[in-house]
Design a protein around this motif. Structure first.
Motif, short mmCIF file in Angstrom:
data_model
loop_
_atom_site.label_atom_id
_atom_site.label_comp_id
_atom_site.label_asym_id
_atom_site.label_seq_id
_atom_site.Cartn_x
_atom_site.Cartn_y
_atom_site.Cartn_z
N ALA A 1 0.89 -1.26 -0.01
CA ALA A 1 -0.06 0.15 -0.14
C ALA A 1 1.01 1.11 -0.18
O ALA A 1 0.62 2.28 -0.65
N LEU B 1 -4.19 3.86 7.37
CA LEU B 1 -4.45 2.67 6.70
C LEU B 1 -5.07 1.76 7.56
O LEU B 1 -4.38 1.13 8.70
N ASP C 1 1.98 1.66 -3.55
CA ASP C 1 0.92 2.23 -4.30
C ASP C 1 0.66 3.93 -4.45
O ASP C 1 0.44 4.48 -5.16
#
Length: 171
Positions: free
Chosen positions: A2, A126, A5
């Protein structure tokens, strides 16, 4: 994944990524940004000529050529545990928004989130599984009001708002 990304996505949009050149998440954010030909700033917990952690010597060299390394400490100042909160204050200060990708219950990342929140900046976290010790700090931040980081596009609109607010201050 993540971290890579989000850093890649933001770098491609011209957003400067600010992190602390630590192992793991920080390294991943800097590396993904550099791989995307983006701009990144590393704030280090010692002198700018002190590579910490030593395993990041390769990253340090690339950041010297294609990024920026800064510190409020003098050259040759060795890293000391007490300098990490000050480094995290600078990370929050240079950032318009803060993304918390992972934070243990006693992680220094919580300092960064606290500094950002006290500066009136948005903090996104997150979410992770509740049984992993490496994420409890982030889950506590969500409990205390941080926004949940779910997709890259939600960050785009928040960054646009920050830029418009900043431009308004100059107009």
């Amino acid at each position: 994944q993540a971290t890579k990304d989000f850093a890649d996505h933001l770098a491609q949009k011209g957003v400067v990524i600010v992190s602390g050149m630590a192992k793991g998440i920080d390294r991943g954010a800097h590396a993904a940004t550099l791989n995307s030909k983006g701009a990144t700033i590393a704030i280090v917990p010692g002198g700018v000529d002190v590579i910490y952690p030593p395993e990041n010597q390769d990253l340090y060299k690339v950041l010297c050529d294609r990024g920026l390394i800064i510190s409020e400490l003098p050259p040759m100042q060795t890293v000391n545990k007490r300098y990490f909160p000050a480094r995290n204050r600078l990370i929050a200060g240079l950032s318009d928004i803060t993304l918390i990708m992972e934070a243990g219950e006693y992680s220094g990342t919580l300092h960064t989130a606290s500094f950002a929140a006290s500066q009136g900046k948005d903090v996104f976290v997150l979410p992770h599984a509740i049984y992993s010790q490496n994420v409890m700090g982030g889950l506590y931040l969500i409990r205390d009001g941080a926004e949940i980081l779910t997709d890259k596009e939600s960050i785009d609109s928040r960054i646009a708002e920050c830029l418009l607010n900043r431009l308004g201050d100059y107009c």
